[in-house]
Design an enzyme around this catalytic site. Structure first.
Site, PDB file in Angstrom:
ATOM      1  N   TYR A  61       0.823  -1.217   0.000  1.00 41.10           N
ATOM      2  CA  TYR A  61       0.000   0.000   0.000  1.00 41.10           C
ATOM      3  C   TYR A  61       0.858   1.269   0.000  1.00 41.10           C
ATOM      4  O   TYR A  61       0.430   2.306  -0.507  1.00 41.10           O
ATOM      5  CB  TYR A  61      -1.014  -0.018   1.149  1.00 41.10           C
ATOM      6  CG  TYR A  61      -2.127  -1.000   0.832  1.00 41.10           C
ATOM      7  CD1 TYR A  61      -3.070  -0.707  -0.140  1.00 41.10           C
ATOM      8  CD2 TYR A  61      -2.184  -2.247   1.443  1.00 41.10           C
ATOM      9  CE1 TYR A  61      -4.049  -1.620  -0.485  1.00 41.10           C
ATOM     10  CE2 TYR A  61      -3.165  -3.176   1.105  1.00 41.10           C
ATOM     11  CZ  TYR A  61      -4.095  -2.850   0.137  1.00 41.10           C
ATOM     12  OH  TYR A  61      -5.055  -3.766  -0.211  1.00 41.10           O
ATOM     13  N   HIS A 114     -14.592   1.125  -0.749  1.00 40.55           N
ATOM     14  CA  HIS A 114     -13.479   0.222  -0.438  1.00 40.55           C
ATOM     15  C   HIS A 114     -12.344   0.929   0.308  1.00 40.55           C
ATOM     16  O   HIS A 114     -11.238   0.398   0.387  1.00 40.55           O
ATOM     17  CB  HIS A 114     -12.936  -0.429  -1.719  1.00 40.55           C
ATOM     18  CG  HIS A 114     -13.889  -1.435  -2.314  1.00 40.55           C
ATOM     19  ND1 HIS A 114     -13.764  -1.927  -3.586  1.00 40.55           N
ATOM     20  CD2 HIS A 114     -14.980  -2.035  -1.788  1.00 40.55           C
ATOM     21  CE1 HIS A 114     -14.751  -2.788  -3.831  1.00 40.55           C
ATOM     22  NE2 HIS A 114     -15.502  -2.868  -2.752  1.00 40.55           N
ATOM     23  N   SER A 184     -15.092  -4.456 -13.776  1.00 44.10           N
ATOM     24  CA  SER A 184     -15.248  -5.770 -14.421  1.00 44.10           C
ATOM     25  C   SER A 184     -16.516  -6.500 -13.967  1.00 44.10           C
ATOM     26  O   SER A 184     -16.875  -7.520 -14.534  1.00 44.10           O
ATOM     27  CB  SER A 184     -14.026  -6.637 -14.120  1.00 44.10           C
ATOM     28  OG  SER A 184     -13.890  -6.776 -12.725  1.00 44.10           O
TER      29      SER A 184
END
Ligand code: NAD
Length: 242
Positions: A61, A114, A184
């Site tokens: 991250y 998220h 997606s």
């Protein structure tokens, strides 16, 4: 291509995915060369990965933070920020992305379901997430919360419940137009939003914008295939009357 007309009574829900940031140089997860190829998902984006090797998770991250610091929003982010200016709270802009490019383009009310790369939080207590752009590259350097537990990235990992689901549910229930950009359709619950708005007693109109048909493509009334930065600036037309 005909623009999508937004009428004065419309409430618009826009869900964005990694595809909207692809033209800003941030790689999507699943496309060829995507991040998962270098790092198996369970190593860097799950609670078990964190418990097993928190130093690796922080390095992953920290690299994403570095990339996001220099990335610039593209025309698709700018188009959505302008749409927000025009529609105010009639637009609910929800992103699966953890980058700050919607905000950098001027959007003020982004729902980051998220999480956010530029924030951290305690792994254990309820202290709120805070802005944090530090690079942490080994286990020994992981900072501690006042409660004694470790600080983790403010990211929703696989197996965890996304943020702000109550607010998202309310916006899904009242939207009349639902648009997904560059996702997606494989990661739930976000991939299920389109089915939810199509199966309501009064279904919303549903449109997909992205490079290729998504896995949940069946639920969209319309698919506009192409790059987000090319399509978004002329996608919407606002009208004052029906
Ligand atoms: P994904 O990688 O699964 O899918 C990306 C989609 O975008 C693909 O369908 C692809 O065809 C499409 N796409 C690629 N380039 C495009 C372009 N220029 N214009 C329009 N569409 C384009 O990503 P996802 O569906 O968002 O879901 C996977 C997870 O990846 C999410 O949870 C998200 O948090 C995470 N992620 C976030 C970032 C970020 O914050 N920038 C980057 C990578 C992954």
């Amino acid at each position: 291509m005909e623009p999508i007309t937004i009428l004065p009574h419309d409430h618009v829900f826009v869900l964005t995915g990694a595809g909207i940031s692809a033209e800003s140089g941030l790689r999507t997860f699943r496309d060829a060369g995507g991040l998962w190829e270098e790092h198996p998902v369970e190593e860097v984006a799950s609670l078990s990965g964190w418990l097993h090797n928190p130093g690796l998770v922080w390095r992953f991250y920290s690299d994403r933070r570095l990339q996001a610091m220099t990335a610039q929003p593209n025309a698709a982010h700018v188009a959505l920020a302008r749409l927000e200016q025009a529609l105010g709270d009639r637009l609910f802009l929800c992103t699966q992305n953890v980058d700050p490019l919607h905000e950098r383009a001027g959007a003020l009310r982004v729902c980051h379901m998220h999480g956010e790369l530029t924030k951290s939080r305690c792994e254990r207590c309820a202290a709120p997430p805070f802005v944090d752009e530090r690079q942490i590259r080994d286990e020994a350097s992981i900072p501690r919360c006042a409660c004694g537990a470790r600080i983790r990235p403010h990211i929703c990992w696989f197996g965890e419940i996304p943020f702000e689901m109550d607010r998202i549910g309310a916006a899904l229930d009242c939207c009349t137009l639902f648009v997904t950009v560059g996702s997606s359709g494989a990661v739930y619950p976000a991939a299920g939003f389109v089915a939810h708005v199509r199966q309501r007693p009064r279904p919303a109109r549903t449109i997909y914008v992205g490079l290729e048909e998504p896995e949940n493509g069946f639920f969209f009334d319309e698919q506009r295939l192409g790059k987000a930065a090319a399509m978004l600036p002329t996608l919407f037309r606002l009208t004052e009357s029906p």
